[in-house]
Structure formats: structure tokens, C-alpha cells
Design an enzyme around this catalytic site. Structure first.
Site, PDB file in Angstrom:
ATOM      1  N   GLU A  84       0.898  -1.383   0.065  1.00 57.61           N
ATOM      2  CA  GLU A  84       0.145   0.047  -0.221  1.00 57.61           C
ATOM      3  C   GLU A  84       0.932   1.115   0.041  1.00 57.61           C
ATOM      4  O   GLU A  84       0.596   2.286   0.907  1.00 57.61           O
ATOM      5  CB  GLU A  84      -1.183  -0.037   1.015  1.00 57.61           C
ATOM      6  CG  GLU A  84      -1.969  -1.163   1.176  1.00 57.61           C
ATOM      7  CD  GLU A  84      -3.097  -1.326   2.067  1.00 57.61           C
ATOM      8  OE1 GLU A  84      -3.596  -2.223   2.412  1.00 57.61           O
ATOM      9  OE2 GLU A  84      -3.199  -0.283   3.044  1.00 57.61           O
ATOM     10  N   GLU A 122      -5.763 -10.683  -1.088  1.00 55.26           N
ATOM     11  CA  GLU A 122      -6.656 -10.672   0.072  1.00 55.26           C
ATOM     12  C   GLU A 122      -7.999 -10.521  -0.114  1.00 55.26           C
ATOM     13  O   GLU A 122      -8.880  -9.715   0.422  1.00 55.26           O
ATOM     14  CB  GLU A 122      -6.031  -9.551   0.833  1.00 55.26           C
ATOM     15  CG  GLU A 122      -4.744  -9.188   1.083  1.00 55.26           C
ATOM     16  CD  GLU A 122      -4.322  -7.892   1.689  1.00 55.26           C
ATOM     17  OE1 GLU A 122      -3.169  -7.740   1.603  1.00 55.26           O
ATOM     18  OE2 GLU A 122      -5.292  -7.336   2.272  1.00 55.26           O
TER      19      GLU A 122
HETATM   20  C1  XIL Z   1      -5.796  -6.330   8.540  1.00 55.48           C
HETATM   21  C2  XIL Z   1      -5.926  -7.637   9.273  1.00 55.48           C
HETATM   22  O1  XIL Z   1      -6.908  -8.435   8.780  1.00 55.48           O
HETATM   23  C3  XIL Z   1      -6.437  -7.088  10.730  1.00 55.48           C
HETATM   24  O2  XIL Z   1      -6.678  -8.450  11.489  1.00 55.48           O
HETATM   25  C4  XIL Z   1      -5.287  -6.309  11.271  1.00 55.48           C
HETATM   26  O3  XIL Z   1      -5.444  -5.846  12.495  1.00 55.48           O
HETATM   27  C5  XIL Z   1      -5.334  -5.072  10.304  1.00 55.48           C
HETATM   28  O4  XIL Z   1      -4.668  -5.524   9.059  1.00 55.48           O
HETATM   29  N1  XIL Z   1      -4.737  -4.668   3.693  1.00 55.48           N
HETATM   30  C6  XIL Z   1      -3.510  -5.568   4.220  1.00 55.48           C
HETATM   31  C7  XIL Z   1      -3.783  -6.353   5.340  1.00 55.48           C
HETATM   32  O5  XIL Z   1      -2.499  -5.667   3.555  1.00 55.48           O
HETATM   33  O6  XIL Z   1      -3.108  -6.710   5.886  1.00 55.48           O
HETATM   34  C8  XIL Z   1      -4.850  -5.786   6.244  1.00 55.48           C
HETATM   35  O7  XIL Z   1      -5.152  -6.761   7.225  1.00 55.48           O
HETATM   36  C9  XIL Z   1      -6.145  -5.586   5.326  1.00 55.48           C
HETATM   37  C10 XIL Z   1      -5.830  -4.444   4.672  1.00 55.48           C
END
Ligand code: XIL
Length: 459
Positions: free
Chosen positions: A193, A321
Site C-alpha cells: 500500500e 486478500e
Molecule cells: C488487516 C487484518 O485483517 C487485521 O487483523 C489487522 O488488525 C489489520 O490488518 N490490507 C492489508 C492487510 O494488507 O494486512 C490488512 O489486514 C487488511 C488491508
């Protein structure tokens, strides 16, 4: 009943990852509501187990939610979560505990519950990740490391450091973490990101302290730390290409989304062009079926186009994701299920049709444990229900995998939208559930330049 994992290993023409994000608690702690209780388990044990079953989503590891996973817990029969995980998926990514903040202890000894995110560097606690990684390897599952450099879950004390100090802290973190898992984790999300929605670099702590070349530097250090590892750049809202083009007039109003999609492509092209050791691109795909404006999901052909051009850079591409929120759609469960199934099936079919595409990773698999409930709103974004039943969207994923099976007939079924958003009868993809763009163009202030993650934007 064939599982996704079996289907990929026994039938698919190309071996792809069918992976999921992993949390320690549902894996090692019994959930009496779905796991029942063991005869030799006293009520107290069950009660104890019950009290700690919550989604661990905060930015530090909190013992109240993340107890030490005892040998007993590791040796217990598989929880329902563990059973579905190991039978349906051939790979895992650590959802939270391998990020910088959760890894580094604040103070010697047990983690202080009241402490804010860590302000100390150098004291690592790999306990939770160790147990998850060893569990996965024991079940012949591949592990992806997520994520070495992400401004959202990095120690706040970096802000008080000089540029050189930040540089050496980042380098030490990469070498320490990759070194510790050197023989167990061979795929890493190195940077996550780094792009704002206008396609330029987010002015996060790494950018401000190390300059725009921090991304290149991190990949070079990661490659040095483990020359065998596959190194990935990961980002969100970069899944589609063709916003605003004549091919799909319905997306004319979403033209601004093309900026980040191009920013993603140009960043990768620049890194590859300068011989930086980057091997793959991850597209998060946190979709909202009822999304409009910057939350509108791309069409299958737009995803295929984006993967195609990144693949032409010589990179592997994965969906890293995936989850599909439905609660922005009308309150009609059947419609919501059709929309969710359509997105999982058609987006993945389009992605799997590209040679450079090497796998899909879901951000969890059961609606019982999803970050969406804590970071967005109540929703059912995954492919297994709260009680681990296969949902229609599960069949959507299965159908997509069938599109790369040798069975020609099966493989041709859902391909009508992978190259064009309108089928032979003029029917547009998603016509049944896609929400119209609001007429008003209220110019939302773009706070992504300062690094605000998607869940802090209007959704
Ligand atoms: C989120 C997780 O799901 C949570 O458990 C944590 O507290 C915060 O991060 N983009 C990403 C992930 O790259 O790492 C994030 O995951 C969600 C958005």
C-alpha cells in the site's frame, strides 16, 4: 466431495495457490459453539476457551485475545477452523501477527496490555507466527510472509527517528524477520500500500524519512536477506484496468480509478526496468458488491487486462486478500448471494485465464472470523458461513478453478465475460446487482496521500 485443495492438485492444468489468511486463535483455541467440547474437558476449560474466542484485529498482540499457544493446544485434535483450512487450502498467509508492530515486544516479559503500539525496536516475539507456520508446514501448506514494510502497522517510534536511523531500522527488520523464517517462508510481501488513489506515492514515514527510493531499497535488502525468496509488491484498489474507457461506458464516471491502476503498473514497470529484484504483484481485491465510486468492483475483463499488462513485464500476479462485502446491496439475501458468487466466479475465471496469474488468497475463509466486521461493518464476505458451511460463493470459486481443468466443456462455461463486459445478447456483467453511480459528484477529499487505509475512507 472434492475440496478446492484436492481439485487444484488433482485436476487443474496449472498449479495455483488457493490460499487464505490465518489467525492463531480459531486455529488453536476450541470454539465450543462449533467444536463442541471434549469429554475430558471440564466446563471451566470450555468456559476459558469460550472467553478468548474473538477476532484478533488490533494493532498490537494482546494477551487477552492472543494467549500463549501451549503444546497442549497445538496437540489438540483439529478445530473446525483447522479442519476446513487444511482440507480446502494449499497455502496460508499470516493475517496480522507477522507485521512489524505485532512482532516487536514493547517491554521484556509478558506483553503489557495497556501499552500503545510498540515504541521499542529489537525485541521480537515470533511465538504466534512460529506456531502457525509450523502448523501449515506440517500440513504441507505453503506460507506467504505478510508484510515486511507497511506504514499502517509499523512502530510509531519511527516517526521520531532520523532518516538514517529509520533506514537501518527497516534494514534490520527485513533481515531479522526474513532470516528467522529463511527455511520456512519463501514468498514475501515486501512493501504494501505505497500508492495513493491518484497513483502517486503515499507520503508515509518511509517516504518522508528514506525518500521515494525506499521501495527499491527494501526489495534489494529483501533479496540479500533471502536470495531464493519470491518478492512481491502488494496494493489495494489496483485490480482493474480500463476505467473511463469507451469499452465500458458504465464505468465512465469511475475514470479516476484508472490513476491508481496505472500508478501500480508504472511503479512495477519502473522497478523491473531498473533491475530491482521484484518477482510478483499482489492485488488485494477487497471488493464491495454494492460499491459505487471508488468502491465499485472492476469487471472480469478489466481485471484480466490489468493482469495481462503486468504479466508482460515478466512478473507473476496474484489476488492476495480477496473478500466480497455484500451489505451495501439491497437487503435481499438471494440477490446478495448471487452477486457475491458472480464476483468470486467471474473475476477469478478471468484472472486464471492469464498465464502470469499464479494464485488467489482469500482474506479469511469463514464469516465467523473476518476483519470486515471490525474494520468496516457487519457483513458476510467469505465463502464459508459462520458455522463453516460451503456458501454459493464457494461454488463460485470452484467453478472458476474448473475453468482451468482439462474438461473442455466445464472450462468453457463461465468465460463469456472475461474479454468483454457485454455478452452476445447485450447483457452487461453484473446488470442484476450492480448499483448505479450516485448523480451527485461530491468531491471527497482524497486522504490516501497521507496514507489513510481504505477502511478509513467513506465506504
Ligand atoms: C488487516 C487484518 O485483517 C487485521 O487483523 C489487522 O488488525 C489489520 O490488518 N490490507 C492489508 C492487510 O494488507 O494486512 C490488512 O489486514 C487488511 C488491508
Amino acid at each position: 466431495m472434492d475440496t478446492l485443495r484436492d481439485f487444484v492438485s488433482s485436476t487443474c492444468r496449472k498449479k495455483v495457490h488457493i490460499g487464505t489468511a490465518l489467525l492463531p486463535k480459531p486455529l488453536f483455541m476450541r470454539d465450543p459453539e462449533v467444536d463442541g467440547t471434549f469429554s475430558n474437558e471440564s466446563d471451566d476449560d470450555a468456559q476459558d476457551a469460550m472467553s478468548v474466542i474473538k477476532c484478533a484485529t488490533i494493532s498490537t498482540v494482546d494477551p487477552a485475545f492472543d494467549p500463549v499457544i501451549t503444546k497442549a493446544a497445538r496437540d489438540m485434535p483439529l478445530t473446525k477452523y483447522g479442519q476446513v483450512l487444511t482440507s480446502e487450502f494449499n497455502a496460508v498467509v499470516i493475517e496480522h501477527h507477522l507485521k512489524w508492530s505485532p512482532l516487536v515486544c514493547t517491554l521484556p516479559g509478558p506483553i503489557d496490555q495497556t501499552a500503545p503500539p510498540t515504541n521499542y525496536l529489537g525485541r521480537y516475539d515470533f511465538h504466534h507466527v512460529d506456531t502457525m507456520v509450523d502448523f501449515a508446514l506440517k500440513h504441507n501448506m505453503e506460507v506467504k510472509g505478510h508484510v515486511l514494510v507497511w506504514h499502517v502497522t509499523s512502530p510509531p517510534c519511527l516517526e521520531d527517528m532520523s532518516p538514517d536511523e529509520v533506514g537501518s531500522a527497516v534494514k534490520r527488520h527485513i533481515f531479522t524477520t526474513m532470516g528467522y523464517f529463511r527455511d520456512r517462508i519463501q514468498i514475501w510481501d515486501v512493501v504494501n500500500e505505497a500508492l495513493a488513489s491518484d497513483g502517486t506515492l503515499v507520503e508515509n514515514v518511509f517516504y518522508r524519512k528514506m525518500g521515494p527510493s525506499y521501495i527499491e531499497q527494501c526489495f534489494r535488502w529483501a533479496h540479500e536477506a533471502n536470495p531464493r525468496a519470491v518478492l512481491i509488491y502488494n496494493d489495494n484498489k489496483v485490480e482493474g484496468c480500463g476505467y473511463g474507457s469507451d469499452d465500458n461506458p458504465r464505468y465512465r464516471k469511475n475514470a479516476p480509478l484508472q490513476a491508481k491502476s496505472d500508478g501500480f503498473y508504472n511503479l512495477l514497470k519502473d522497478l523491473v526496468g531498473r533491475g530491482v529484484p521484484v518477482h510478483g504483484a499482489g492485488m488485494q481485491a477487497h471488493f464491495s458488491a454494492g460499491g459505487v465510486k471508488h468502491q465499485r468492483p472492476p469487471t472480469p475483463s478489466m481485471v484480466k487486462r490489468q493482469i495481462r499488462r503486468i504479466g508482460e513485464l515478466g512478473l507473476k500476479v496474484n489476488i492476495s486478500e480477496m473478500d466480497v462485502r455484500v451489505s451495501k446491496l439491497p437487503q435481499d439475501e438471494a440477490l446478495r448471494s448471487r452477486a457475491q458468487t458472480c464476483i468470486y466466479r467471474d473475476i477469478l475465471t478471468a484472472a486464471l485465464s492469464e498465464p502470469s496469474f499464479d494464485g488467489v488468497w482469500l482474506w479469511g475463509f469463514t464469516d465467523r472470523h473476518t476483519w470486515v466486521k471490525n474494520f468496516y461493518y457487519d457483513d458476510r464476505p467469505l465463502i464459508f458461513s459462520e458455522v463453516y458451511e460451503r456458501k454459493d460463493s464457494y461454488e463460485g470459486v470452484k467453478c472458476a478453478l474448473e475453468s482451468i481443468s482439462p474438461d473442455e466443456a466445464k472450462s468453457l462455461v463461465n468465460r463469456k465475460y472475461i474479454d468483454c463486459d457485454v455478452d452476445e445478447n447485450g447483457i452487461e456483467w453484473g446488470h442484476e446487482w450492480m448499483q448505479p453511480e450516485p448523480s451527485s459528484d461530491d468531491n471527497e477529499k482524497d486522504s490516501t496521500k497521507q496514507g489513510n487505509p481504505d477502511w478509513l475512507l467513506p465506504s
